[in-house]
Structure formats: structure tokens, C-alpha cells
Write a protein that holds these residues in place. Structure first.
Motif, PDB file in Angstrom:
ATOM      1  N   THR A 134       0.830  -1.207   0.000  1.00  0.00           N
ATOM      2  CA  THR A 134       0.000   0.000   0.000  1.00  0.00           C
ATOM      3  C   THR A 134       0.866   1.259   0.000  1.00  0.00           C
ATOM      4  N   ALA A 135       1.955   1.226   0.755  1.00  0.00           N
ATOM      5  CA  ALA A 135       2.869   2.375   0.779  1.00  0.00           C
ATOM      6  C   ALA A 135       3.503   2.605  -0.591  1.00  0.00           C
ATOM      7  N   HIS A 136       3.930   1.527  -1.252  1.00  0.00           N
ATOM      8  CA  HIS A 136       4.507   1.649  -2.595  1.00  0.00           C
ATOM      9  C   HIS A 136       3.504   2.228  -3.577  1.00  0.00           C
ATOM     10  N   ILE A 137       2.290   1.702  -3.555  1.00  0.00           N
ATOM     11  CA  ILE A 137       1.262   2.161  -4.487  1.00  0.00           C
ATOM     12  C   ILE A 137       0.936   3.634  -4.232  1.00  0.00           C
ATOM     13  N   GLY A 138       0.921   4.027  -2.960  1.00  0.00           N
ATOM     14  CA  GLY A 138       0.686   5.439  -2.629  1.00  0.00           C
ATOM     15  C   GLY A 138       1.731   6.342  -3.256  1.00  0.00           C
ATOM     16  N   CYS A 139       2.980   5.892  -3.255  1.00  0.00           N
ATOM     17  CA  CYS A 139       4.050   6.682  -3.886  1.00  0.00           C
ATOM     18  C   CYS A 139       3.910   6.677  -5.406  1.00  0.00           C
ATOM     19  N   MET A 140       3.533   5.515  -5.972  1.00  0.00           N
ATOM     20  CA  MET A 140       3.412   5.416  -7.424  1.00  0.00           C
ATOM     21  C   MET A 140       2.266   6.268  -7.970  1.00  0.00           C
ATOM     22  N   LEU A 141       1.219   6.470  -7.174  1.00  0.00           N
ATOM     23  CA  LEU A 141       0.082   7.278  -7.620  1.00  0.00           C
ATOM     24  C   LEU A 141       0.462   8.735  -7.832  1.00  0.00           C
ATOM     25  N   LYS A 142       1.562   9.168  -7.228  1.00  0.00           N
ATOM     26  CA  LYS A 142       2.015  10.547  -7.373  1.00  0.00           C
ATOM     27  C   LYS A 142       2.930  10.742  -8.579  1.00  0.00           C
ATOM     28  N   VAL A 143       3.296   9.626  -9.219  1.00  0.00           N
ATOM     29  CA  VAL A 143       4.188   9.702 -10.382  1.00  0.00           C
ATOM     30  C   VAL A 143       3.384  10.035 -11.627  1.00  0.00           C
ATOM     31  N   ILE A 144       3.881  10.965 -12.438  1.00  0.00           N
ATOM     32  CA  ILE A 144       3.210  11.375 -13.666  1.00  0.00           C
ATOM     33  C   ILE A 144       3.857  10.660 -14.851  1.00  0.00           C
ATOM     34  N   PHE A 145       3.035  10.019 -15.670  1.00  0.00           N
ATOM     35  CA  PHE A 145       3.513   9.300 -16.845  1.00  0.00           C
ATOM     36  C   PHE A 145       3.048  10.036 -18.097  1.00  0.00           C
ATOM     37  N   CYS A 146       3.990  10.632 -18.811  1.00  0.00           N
ATOM     38  CA  CYS A 146       3.621  11.346 -20.038  1.00  0.00           C
ATOM     39  C   CYS A 146       4.638  11.100 -21.150  1.00  0.00           C
ATOM     40  N   LYS A 147       5.543  10.152 -20.926  1.00  0.00           N
ATOM     41  CA  LYS A 147       6.516   9.787 -21.945  1.00  0.00           C
ATOM     42  C   LYS A 147       5.976   8.610 -22.744  1.00  0.00           C
ATOM     43  N   ALA A 148       6.860   7.868 -23.365  1.00  0.00           N
ATOM     44  CA  ALA A 148       6.478   6.661 -24.091  1.00  0.00           C
ATOM     45  C   ALA A 148       5.820   5.684 -23.115  1.00  0.00           C
ATOM     46  N   LYS A 149       4.808   4.986 -23.583  1.00  0.00           N
ATOM     47  CA  LYS A 149       4.045   4.111 -22.698  1.00  0.00           C
ATOM     48  C   LYS A 149       4.412   2.643 -22.837  1.00  0.00           C
ATOM     49  N   ILE A 150       5.554   2.345 -23.454  1.00  0.00           N
ATOM     50  CA  ILE A 150       5.997   0.961 -23.598  1.00  0.00           C
ATOM     51  C   ILE A 150       6.836   0.583 -22.373  1.00  0.00           C
ATOM     52  N   ILE A 151       6.345  -0.367 -21.588  1.00  0.00           N
ATOM     53  CA  ILE A 151       7.072  -0.853 -20.411  1.00  0.00           C
ATOM     54  C   ILE A 151       8.043  -1.937 -20.870  1.00  0.00           C
ATOM     55  N   ASN A 152       9.315  -1.690 -20.678  1.00  0.00           N
ATOM     56  CA  ASN A 152      10.345  -2.655 -21.099  1.00  0.00           C
ATOM     57  C   ASN A 152      10.432  -3.797 -20.096  1.00  0.00           C
ATOM     58  N   HIS A 153       9.333  -4.529 -20.004  1.00  0.00           N
ATOM     59  CA  HIS A 153       9.262  -5.654 -19.067  1.00  0.00           C
ATOM     60  C   HIS A 153       8.071  -6.518 -19.462  1.00  0.00           C
ATOM     61  N   TYR A 154       7.856  -7.607 -18.703  1.00  0.00           N
ATOM     62  CA  TYR A 154       6.700  -8.459 -18.993  1.00  0.00           C
ATOM     63  C   TYR A 154       5.602  -8.297 -17.942  1.00  0.00           C
ATOM     64  N   PHE A 155       5.828  -7.449 -16.937  1.00  0.00           N
ATOM     65  CA  PHE A 155       4.784  -7.100 -15.980  1.00  0.00           C
ATOM     66  C   PHE A 155       5.053  -5.696 -15.444  1.00  0.00           C
ATOM     67  N   CYS A 156       4.119  -5.180 -14.663  1.00  0.00           N
ATOM     68  CA  CYS A 156       4.224  -3.795 -14.173  1.00  0.00           C
ATOM     69  C   CYS A 156       5.183  -3.702 -12.990  1.00  0.00           C
ATOM     70  N   ASP A 157       6.448  -3.866 -13.250  1.00  0.00           N
ATOM     71  CA  ASP A 157       7.457  -3.753 -12.202  1.00  0.00           C
ATOM     72  C   ASP A 157       7.713  -2.281 -11.880  1.00  0.00           C
ATOM     73  N   ILE A 158       8.115  -2.022 -10.647  1.00  0.00           N
ATOM     74  CA  ILE A 158       8.316  -0.630 -10.218  1.00  0.00           C
ATOM     75  C   ILE A 158       9.398   0.062 -11.032  1.00  0.00           C
ATOM     76  N   LEU A 159      10.575  -0.576 -11.169  1.00  0.00           N
ATOM     77  CA  LEU A 159      11.692   0.055 -11.864  1.00  0.00           C
ATOM     78  C   LEU A 159      11.358   0.353 -13.317  1.00  0.00           C
ATOM     79  N   ALA A 160      10.685  -0.590 -13.974  1.00  0.00           N
ATOM     80  CA  ALA A 160      10.313  -0.375 -15.377  1.00  0.00           C
ATOM     81  C   ALA A 160       9.306   0.768 -15.505  1.00  0.00           C
ATOM     82  N   ARG A 161       8.402   0.873 -14.528  1.00  0.00           N
ATOM     83  CA  ARG A 161       7.428   1.959 -14.550  1.00  0.00           C
ATOM     84  C   ARG A 161       8.101   3.310 -14.322  1.00  0.00           C
ATOM     85  N   LEU A 162       9.042   3.367 -13.399  1.00  0.00           N
ATOM     86  CA  LEU A 162       9.700   4.630 -13.079  1.00  0.00           C
ATOM     87  C   LEU A 162      10.490   5.174 -14.267  1.00  0.00           C
ATOM     88  N   GLU A 163      10.964   4.285 -15.143  1.00  0.00           N
ATOM     89  CA  GLU A 163      11.705   4.737 -16.319  1.00  0.00           C
ATOM     90  C   GLU A 163      10.840   5.563 -17.261  1.00  0.00           C
TER      91      GLU A 163
END
Length: 316
Positions: free
Chosen positions: A157-186
């Protein structure tokens, strides 16, 4: 949810494990087989422990919880990953991605601490056998399992709370096979410093703390085993710990390689290979390790198999 996040991205596309067309079908069949073995193995372990009163002990109570965690973690990741091998564009919506990440974190954190609880159980059984039934009572075991799941829920829950504050406006291709934190942060176009600090702190807590606990218990266990005079006693004591030690090495090794590296040294291709081990391979191997190397499980399984024809003939 995307609107609340002020994000212009409403869905993501998984890059998957490989872009080579000739590998798609073989990898699909391989991971489909792995997932089937994972589901059958872990459900079989849970069922076997539940049906046999002989296995109603703290060690197998924790093992059934570990099987449940492995089953859920694999189910959160593998089915969606299989889609990338058979579809041209494997997309996932923003809410689905956050949901997948949440459940992955819950069960990954829970597994970290469940393995530490299992090590403590073996420590009490070998180092303080006379106090085992008192120390590892049903109430204590239940409390430990609840604490493990609460740890997973709280940190996820703490991780998700931090991720909800991240803005995604770049390319939307996740260089992974699942929604991993590091791949999302890129993909973020906002400052991710807080997220990286939180990830590092939680990774240290969830990997190093259980690892040190396990190492401490095993030092005490080995010292106690070496004081056993009979060869048979030593062999039996070592055999009860060998399965757990194998599972710990596989899980924590791949997890540490993934999350305890400096971010600039962490190749995403390497991280995908590492992730395959702790999200897909380890959940498959755990029931095999604990069944093939465990005499009690094999004996109980054989007894149940032998009883089935007798029960059928009796009904007719």
C-alpha cells in the motif's frame, strides 16, 4: 485513476521478454507448462497438507501458506505475460497495471518474511525441541502468518501510494513483462527520487532483514547439529533444513540481484531474466523442492494414492 494522477497515459504496452518472432511460440509453450506445474504443484501441496492429519504441524502449516503465496504471485504475473507471446500488442490499462503491481508486491513481500518465519520454526525445532510445542503453538503460528500478510499489505500500500504521485507522459511501452516498479519509473516525466529512496529502503528491509534472520538461525542450527553424536540424527536434522535452504537461496539471490543494485548499473534485460526466477520459476520449484526432498510429504502422498482404489471399491 489516471485522471486523479494527472497522467496523460491511460494504458501501457508490455515489451515482453523478447521481440524475436521465432521465440514467441517456444517461450509461450514453456511458460504455459511452468504455470500449469506451478498451479498443480502448489494446489496439490495445500490439498495434501489439508487432507493429512499427519502433516498438521507448524512446519507444514507454514509450507501451505508459502504454497498459497507462490500460487497467487504466479497468477498475478504469468497469465498476462503469456498474452505477450500470442498477441501483437500486449496492452494493460493504468488501473490494471496498478492492481497487478499491488498484488505482486503483497505476495513478494509476504514470501520474503514467510521464509524467515520458516527458518525460525526450524531453529526452534532443532535447537529447542523440548519447548517446540509450547513455542510454536497454534496461536503463535497463526499470529506469525497474519503478521506476514499484514507486512505485505502495508508495504504494498505504501509503494502504491508513492506510485500514484508519479506522472507518466513519456512513451508508454514498459520494457518488461509485468508492471514492475523500476520499469514503470523509467517512463516517468516527474521527479522519482522519493520513489527510488522508498524502493531502496523497503528492498533493504524486505531482503536483508529476513536474510540476516535466516543466516542467524542457520548458524545456530548448524552449531546444534554438530553437537549431535549420531550420524543418523545429524542426517535427519540436515534433511529438514536442506529444502528450505534451497528455496531461500533461489528466491533471495534473484531478488537481491534485481533490487539491490545501483540504478545506473541495472540493465533492464538482466532484470527481466532475474525477475523470471523469483516471479515464475521459484513458485514452480518450491513445491517440487519440498516434496521431492521431503520424506513425510512423499509418504503421505503415497498413502493417499493407495487409499483411493480401496475407497472406490468399497463404494461399489
Amino acid at each position: 485513476m489516471a485522471a486523479e494522477n494527472d497522467s496523460t497515459v491511460t494504458e501501457f504496452i508490455f515489451a515482453g521478454l523478447t521481440e524475436k518472432p521465432e521465440l514467441q511460440l517456444p517461450l509461450f509453450l514453456f511458460f504455459l507448462g511452468v504455470y500449469v506445474v506451478t498451479v498443480v504443484g502448489n494446489l496439490g501441496m495445500i490439498t495434501l497438507i489439508g487432507l493429512s492429519s499427519y502433516l498438521h504441524t507448524p512446519m507444514y502449516y507454514f509450507l501451505s501458506s508459502l504454497s498459497f503465496i507462490d500460487l497467487c504471485q504466479s497468477t498475478a504475473i504469468t497469465p498476462k505475460m503469456l498474452m505477450s507471446f500470442v498477441t501483437e500488442k500486449n496492452t494493460i490499462s493504468y488501473p490494471e497495471c496498478m492492481t497487478q503491481l499491488y498484488f505482486f508486491l503483497v505476495f513478494a513481500v509476504a514470501e520474503c518474511h514467510m521464509l524467515a518465519v520458516m527458518a525460525y520454526d526450524r531453529y526452534v525445532a532443532i535447537c529447542n525441541p523440548l519447548l517446540y510445542n509450547v513455542t510454536m503453538s497454534y496461536q503463535v503460528c497463526s499470529w506469525l502468518v497474519v503478521e506476514v500478510y499484514m507486512m505485505g499489505l502495508t508495504l504494498a500500500t505504501a509503494h502504491i501510494g508513492c506510485m500514484l504521485k508519479v506522472i507518466f507522459c513519456k512513451a508508454k511501452i514498459i520494457n518488461h513483462y509485468f508492471c514492475d516498479i523500476l520499469a514503470r519509473l523509467e517512463l516517468s516525466c516527474s521527479n522519482t527520487y522519493i520513489n527510488e529512496v522508498v524502493l531502496l529502503c523497503f528492498s533493504v528491509f524486505n531482503i536483508l532483514t529476513p536474510t540476516l534472520t535466516i543466516l542467524g538461525t542457520y548458524v545456530s542450527i548448524i552449531a546444534s547439529i554438530l553437537r549431535i553424536h549420531s550420524t543418523e540424527g545429524r542426517s535427519k536434522a540436515f534433511s529438514t533444513c536442506s529444502s528450505h535452504f534451497s528455496a531461500v537461496t533461489l528466491f533471495y539471490g534473484s531478488l537481491a540481484f534485481m533490487y539491490l543494485q545501483p540504478s545506473n548499473a541495472n540493465s533492464m534485460d538482466q532484470s527481466k531474466v532475474s525477475s523470471v526466477f523469483y516471479t515464475i520459476i521459484v513458485p514452480m520449484l518450491n513445491p517440487l523442492i519440498y516434496s521431492l526432498r521431503n520424506k513425510d510429504v512423499k509418504v503421505t502422498f503415497n498413502k493417499i494414492i493407495e487409499k483411493r482404489p480401496f475407497c472406490i471399491s468399497k463404494d461399489f
